[in-house]
Design an enzyme around this catalytic site. Sequence first.
Site, PDB file in Angstrom:
ATOM      1  N   ASN A   1       8.010  -9.925  -2.283  1.00 20.71           N
ATOM      2  CA  ASN A   1       7.939  -8.563  -2.828  1.00 20.71           C
ATOM      3  C   ASN A   1       9.270  -8.167  -3.458  1.00 20.71           C
ATOM      4  O   ASN A   1       9.321  -7.605  -4.557  1.00 20.71           O
ATOM      5  CB  ASN A   1       7.615  -7.565  -1.713  1.00 20.71           C
ATOM      6  CG  ASN A   1       6.156  -7.544  -1.332  1.00 20.71           C
ATOM      7  OD1 ASN A   1       5.317  -8.161  -1.992  1.00 20.71           O
ATOM      8  ND2 ASN A   1       5.837  -6.846  -0.260  1.00 20.71           N
TER       9      ASN A   1
ATOM     10  N   ARG B   1      -7.453 -10.431 -12.772  1.00 17.46           N
ATOM     11  CA  ARG B   1      -6.903 -11.570 -12.034  1.00 17.46           C
ATOM     12  C   ARG B   1      -8.045 -12.390 -11.445  1.00 17.46           C
ATOM     13  O   ARG B   1      -9.025 -11.828 -10.953  1.00 17.46           O
ATOM     14  CB  ARG B   1      -5.991 -11.117 -10.888  1.00 17.46           C
ATOM     15  CG  ARG B   1      -4.725 -10.403 -11.323  1.00 17.46           C
ATOM     16  CD  ARG B   1      -3.777 -10.201 -10.137  1.00 17.46           C
ATOM     17  NE  ARG B   1      -2.738  -9.221 -10.425  1.00 17.46           N
ATOM     18  CZ  ARG B   1      -1.610  -9.492 -11.067  1.00 17.46           C
ATOM     19  NH1 ARG B   1      -1.387 -10.721 -11.484  1.00 17.46           N
ATOM     20  NH2 ARG B   1      -0.718  -8.547 -11.288  1.00 17.46           N
TER      21      ARG B   1
ATOM     22  N   HIS C   1      -7.282  -2.806 -17.023  1.00 20.67           N
ATOM     23  CA  HIS C   1      -7.157  -2.988 -15.577  1.00 20.67           C
ATOM     24  C   HIS C   1      -8.440  -2.619 -14.848  1.00 20.67           C
ATOM     25  O   HIS C   1      -8.529  -2.739 -13.634  1.00 20.67           O
ATOM     26  CB  HIS C   1      -5.982  -2.133 -15.070  1.00 20.67           C
ATOM     27  CG  HIS C   1      -5.580  -2.394 -13.666  1.00 20.67           C
ATOM     28  ND1 HIS C   1      -5.780  -1.478 -12.651  1.00 20.67           N
ATOM     29  CD2 HIS C   1      -4.986  -3.464 -13.084  1.00 20.67           C
ATOM     30  CE1 HIS C   1      -5.318  -1.968 -11.513  1.00 20.67           C
ATOM     31  NE2 HIS C   1      -4.834  -3.166 -11.742  1.00 20.67           N
TER      32      HIS C   1
ATOM     33  N   ARG D   1      -0.487   3.669   0.361  1.00 21.58           N
ATOM     34  CA  ARG D   1       0.149   2.507   0.966  1.00 21.58           C
ATOM     35  C   ARG D   1       1.591   2.317   0.507  1.00 21.58           C
ATOM     36  O   ARG D   1       2.470   2.030   1.291  1.00 21.58           O
ATOM     37  CB  ARG D   1      -0.644   1.239   0.619  1.00 21.58           C
ATOM     38  CG  ARG D   1      -0.099  -0.019   1.275  1.00 21.58           C
ATOM     39  CD  ARG D   1      -0.611  -1.277   0.587  1.00 21.58           C
ATOM     40  NE  ARG D   1       0.068  -1.545  -0.660  1.00 21.58           N
ATOM     41  CZ  ARG D   1      -0.530  -1.916  -1.780  1.00 21.58           C
ATOM     42  NH1 ARG D   1      -1.840  -2.050  -1.832  1.00 21.58           N
ATOM     43  NH2 ARG D   1       0.167  -2.166  -2.875  1.00 21.58           N
TER      44      ARG D   1
ATOM     45  N   HIS E   1      -5.877  -1.756  -0.440  1.00 19.34           N
ATOM     46  CA  HIS E   1      -5.898  -1.793  -1.895  1.00 19.34           C
ATOM     47  C   HIS E   1      -6.962  -0.879  -2.511  1.00 19.34           C
ATOM     48  O   HIS E   1      -6.921  -0.599  -3.712  1.00 19.34           O
ATOM     49  CB  HIS E   1      -6.138  -3.242  -2.350  1.00 19.34           C
ATOM     50  CG  HIS E   1      -5.863  -3.494  -3.789  1.00 19.34           C
ATOM     51  ND1 HIS E   1      -6.858  -3.719  -4.709  1.00 19.34           N
ATOM     52  CD2 HIS E   1      -4.706  -3.557  -4.488  1.00 19.34           C
ATOM     53  CE1 HIS E   1      -6.327  -3.921  -5.911  1.00 19.34           C
ATOM     54  NE2 HIS E   1      -5.024  -3.824  -5.803  1.00 19.34           N
TER      55      HIS E   1
END
Length: 712
Positions: A51, A383, A443, A569, A597
């Site tokens: 990260n 993705r 997206h 988050r 998510h």
Amino acid sequence: MSGKEGCAAWDFTQNRELSWLGFNARVLAEAEDENVPLLERLKFLAIFTSNLDEFFMIRVGSLTDLAAVDKNARDNKSGLTAKEQLHKIYAAVTPLYERRTRALHAVEEGLRREGLTRLHVDRLGSADQKFVRQYFKNVVAPILSPQIVDMHHPFPHIGGKMLHIGALLRDKKDKKGELFGILPVPSSLPDVLYLPGGDGVRYVCVEDILYHNAAHVFGMYEVIEKTVFCVTRNADINPEDEAFDVEADFRKKMEKLLRQRRRLGVVRVELGREISRRFIAYFCDRFGVSDHQIFVSHAPIKMEYAYSVGDKLPEDERRELSDPPFEPQQPAMLPAGQSLLKTVTKRDVLLSYPYESMEPFLQMIREAASDREVLSIRITIYRLARKAKLVEYLCAAAENGKDVTVLIELRARFDEQNNIDWSERLEEAGCKIIYGFEDYKVHSKICLITRQERGQVRYITQVGTGNYNEKTARLYTDVSLITANPSVGADAAAFFSNMALGNLDGEYNRLLVAPHSLKSSLLALIDEQIAKGREGYILMKFNSLTDIDLIEKLSEASCAGVQIELIVRGICCLLPGVSGKTQNVTVTSIVGRFLEHSRIFCFGTGAAEKLYISSADLMTRNTERRVEIACPIDSPEVRARLHDILYAMQHDSVKARVLQPDGSYVKKPAVPDPICAQQLLMRQAMDEAQRQSAEAAPREPIWKRLRARFVR
């Protein structure tokens, strides 16, 4: 845009980058938590490290660019210039390195007692020393490419995130001057070397082997000082900034950008050992960095090995040191053995990953590929997994004569090459490929199956909060709606037509689509709650909040008496509990076994409640510079399931941290029967799987028990 820019009172907002570092500190806290199994704690250290790598490559990289081109530009949440932000970032990162070192020592001490030990080469016994010497001689030495830097040997390009051994050298014969020696750690070598014999599993890091053999490699020189080092380069290549020729092949442009990324400027230097001031000065000079951009890491600089070292342990021991195994369950709203393609024509279905399997959705695409009534399949892809069954099924559909259109985003950060490869495979199979827009990343996560039944066109639409990635669907929490609702399907058909025509301003009846209508619709939904005053209620779960207009609108709602619960988050630039600004706002963050998510937006209560799921976080890049979708939820059963999820998040007293007005996070107070949201949802998924029968109706028990306590 908001009038916040130029305002001197940033009293209820905080800097995005410092907020993100706070999120990564919460990831690190999982590695420090003694209640987390040791192998999972080791993995959290690896996640924290990767990260931080990406943060420096992207966020620090973009701020470095901004500081160079506009010294006076100020962040609209904190009033800081780019240079001021960078100074605060570098200062905040240093203690995180120290925490990581302490956490690693604690984890490794615990693992050592369980028979898994990382050793240092200089502390090995004679038998192990001999084994390592033979390994170096036979395997490592033949592929090394050492280099010295002098007037005849220019300083080479050092690739980002590549480990090297750096050494200050002096010629043994002519001791007048000093040279710099560079020894790249070959990428073909494994990260660690396992040692034979002994008790348990023992290993050394390969860079440690090269470090201790540097004198042998640079044999004709005296090694004065040496260290392991690694540079982090700015990777913030933004294709929107390039003056692209509209006629050129977009795929070729992305390949060119990937090559360019490897040569961008250095934003961080990591050292594996303490070195002298003059050696530090050499690194500063060579890489154009300042002292505060150099960090000494007493933990391995790269920690990918953390995901595999536990595999060397016997299975029973590995299980003791890991989270209990969990396999995604048969979806609660889809009785076992039933086709999702057929079930959804009767009722909406919600899949909840990773508690439920993604397999029914994949099988729906596979079924559609050979269904004679299916005319077309259209899907957006951001993705994908390295091995993707979804691509196989889409290719099969095209080969079966279906009209398959895939809008694939080639600029999914760090997945660009993977998406380029998949786009070529899909194109070869006969799929129509759209690459999206130069200025807006696509997206959204939407799939549309068009069927012709008895002469009538019918739609099956899937809208999700996460990617069509079969690997991350087992690691990330996401929700996926599959519906035969004709109005949603008509909007989805219009969406794909607009994308094919390059139209970002399309009008939709049900879907909220960025950049045209998502943000304005969210602002209007908040306004509806403001009109209700103290009777208003907003509950939203998402990953990051940076959009200043939405932040100010939430503050306005708070001042009107609206109760606002945010489950965020990661980054949250809004500070809750600030008197006169956000006193009616609470913000909770949950970091645990799975990456939270999903994006769920709830406005109001009871019959007037409006509920959405979305691909978008509340970040300016999502609301203004991406193509995103939010979908309304009509089905009472699906709404009840979403409230199950929200209830679990609201009442988590194990992993939940509560954001304070000063930007710090504190754990929720312990309760007699503490609830961990992720464990509760896992238990619900398993319970539902066991209760299912061939004709089971959509689930309701948890909702019936908790609904009265949850809904205001």
